[in-house]
Design an enzyme around this catalytic site. Structure first.
Site, PDB file in Angstrom:
ATOM      1  N   ASP A  81       0.873  -1.163   0.000  1.00  0.00           N
ATOM      2  CA  ASP A  81       0.000   0.000   0.000  1.00  0.00           C
ATOM      3  C   ASP A  81       0.916   1.219   0.000  1.00  0.00           C
ATOM      4  O   ASP A  81       1.613   1.486   0.987  1.00  0.00           O
ATOM      5  CB  ASP A  81      -0.885  -0.025   1.243  1.00  0.00           C
ATOM      6  CG  ASP A  81      -1.823   1.174   1.351  1.00  0.00           C
ATOM      7  OD1 ASP A  81      -1.657   2.134   0.568  1.00  0.00           O
ATOM      8  OD2 ASP A  81      -2.703   1.168   2.229  1.00  0.00           O
ATOM      9  N   VAL A  82       0.928   1.965  -1.097  1.00  0.00           N
ATOM     10  CA  VAL A  82       1.888   3.064  -1.230  1.00  0.00           C
ATOM     11  C   VAL A  82       1.584   4.240  -0.310  1.00  0.00           C
ATOM     12  O   VAL A  82       2.366   5.194  -0.252  1.00  0.00           O
ATOM     13  CB  VAL A  82       1.987   3.556  -2.692  1.00  0.00           C
ATOM     14  CG1 VAL A  82       2.542   2.462  -3.593  1.00  0.00           C
ATOM     15  CG2 VAL A  82       0.647   4.078  -3.195  1.00  0.00           C
ATOM     16  N   TYR A 173      -8.308  14.271  -8.506  1.00  0.00           N
ATOM     17  CA  TYR A 173      -7.430  13.479  -9.370  1.00  0.00           C
ATOM     18  C   TYR A 173      -6.542  14.380 -10.220  1.00  0.00           C
ATOM     19  O   TYR A 173      -5.339  14.133 -10.377  1.00  0.00           O
ATOM     20  CB  TYR A 173      -8.277  12.576 -10.258  1.00  0.00           C
ATOM     21  CG  TYR A 173      -7.497  11.587 -11.096  1.00  0.00           C
ATOM     22  CD1 TYR A 173      -6.853  10.502 -10.503  1.00  0.00           C
ATOM     23  CD2 TYR A 173      -7.423  11.725 -12.471  1.00  0.00           C
ATOM     24  CE1 TYR A 173      -6.149   9.590 -11.269  1.00  0.00           C
ATOM     25  CE2 TYR A 173      -6.726  10.809 -13.256  1.00  0.00           C
ATOM     26  CZ  TYR A 173      -6.084   9.749 -12.647  1.00  0.00           C
ATOM     27  OH  TYR A 173      -5.396   8.850 -13.407  1.00  0.00           O
ATOM     28  N   LYS A 177      -2.470  14.511 -10.206  1.00  0.00           N
ATOM     29  CA  LYS A 177      -1.665  14.240 -11.399  1.00  0.00           C
ATOM     30  C   LYS A 177      -0.829  15.449 -11.808  1.00  0.00           C
ATOM     31  O   LYS A 177       0.293  15.295 -12.313  1.00  0.00           O
ATOM     32  CB  LYS A 177      -2.563  13.791 -12.553  1.00  0.00           C
ATOM     33  CG  LYS A 177      -3.153  12.403 -12.365  1.00  0.00           C
ATOM     34  CD  LYS A 177      -2.076  11.331 -12.242  1.00  0.00           C
ATOM     35  CE  LYS A 177      -2.664   9.923 -12.278  1.00  0.00           C
ATOM     36  NZ  LYS A 177      -1.637   8.872 -12.174  1.00  0.00           N
TER      37      LYS A 177
END
Length: 265
Positions: A81-82, A173, A177
């Site tokens: 799990d990052v 999101y 990004k």
């Protein structure tokens, strides 16, 4: 504007771009860009690959599938799990040990969703940022600590055209990004001093099961119809760009964000 549909080309034959190299890739279990990239790395001659994901069953199944298809290479899977620093460190340490050093890191982990800002909770915002941006940062930091003393290595990040383009219900999101793009540029300059390259690919729309869970099918079809080829990308088309950036053919690229789409900043 709806574009004329142009079908994808035949699957591209491998050219040995990663011959003899070892690869670590996140969010590579099951379907989508991650698994396509893992497969493509092995096709391009990678001697070993550690794929990770946060889903134990899918991780084990993906690793087994690739190990059977590429018996000449060492293929291992490890749950990670990052968003958890201890798991990131454990993954990097394990990959370094089992692969005898990691030559290529592909940061593919990301999380999306659809929600207007006015309706978005702190939890929704922070979760997307933590997986998509902070996870890329944690993996990059841990890997640079291994690569920089060796003065070699390549890191490829998965960004998105939403880091450039506005779209409703995608503020979390898109912000994440855009952060990945900025991280790529800044960390790329720092890493270049040690002979390590960091670059990113910026896909637009790629149809796979994970994407279909995060957005309405009607919206996805509409967005795909606006692309230059009138379709979304195949996952392997994005994987090809990742492999190029990881390979020695991209030896003079630093902090670049390549748009795998007709859309860019």
């Amino acid at each position: 504007m709806t574009r004329t549909f142009v079908p994808p080309p035949p699957y591209v034959a491998p050219h040995g771009l990663l011959a003899g190299k070892s690869v670590l890739i996140t969010a590579a279990a099951g379907a989508g860009i991650g698994f396509a990239a893992a497969k493509r790395c092995l096709e391009e001659g990678a001697r070993g690959l550690v794929l990770s994901d946060m889903h134990p069953r899918r991780t084990a199944e993906a690793a087994q599938t690739l190990a059977q298809a590429f018996p000449q290479a060492l293929v291992l899977g490890q749950v990670c799990d990052v968003t958890q620093e201890d798991q990131v460190q454990a993954l990097v340490d394990e990959a370094e040990d089992k692969l005898g050093g990691v030559d290529v890191l592909i940061n593919n982990a990301g999380l999306g969703g659809s929600r207007r800002v006015v309706d978005m909770s702190d939890e929704e915002w922070l979760k997307v940022i933590d997986v998509t941006l902070n996870g890329t940062f944690r993996m990059t930091r841990a890997m640079l600590r291994k690569m920089q003393p060796r003065r070699r290595g390549a890191i490829v990040n998965n960004a998105s055209v939403l880091g450039w383009r506005a779209q409703t219900e995608q503020a979390h999101y898109a912000a994440a990004k855009a952060g990945v793009m900025a991280l790529t540029r800044c960390a790329g300059l720092e890493a270049a001093e040690y002979g390590v390259r960091i670059n990113a690919v910026s896909p637009s729309i790629v149809f796979h099961e994970h994407l279909r869970k995060s957005a309405p099918e009607e919206l996805l079809t509409q967005l795909a119809s606006r692309e230059a080829f009138g379709r979304g990308a195949e996952a392997w088309e994005i994987a090809n760009v990742m492999v190029f950036l990881a390979s020695d053919y991209a030896s003079y690229l630093v902090g670049e964000v390549i748009s795998a789409s007709s859309q860019r900043a």
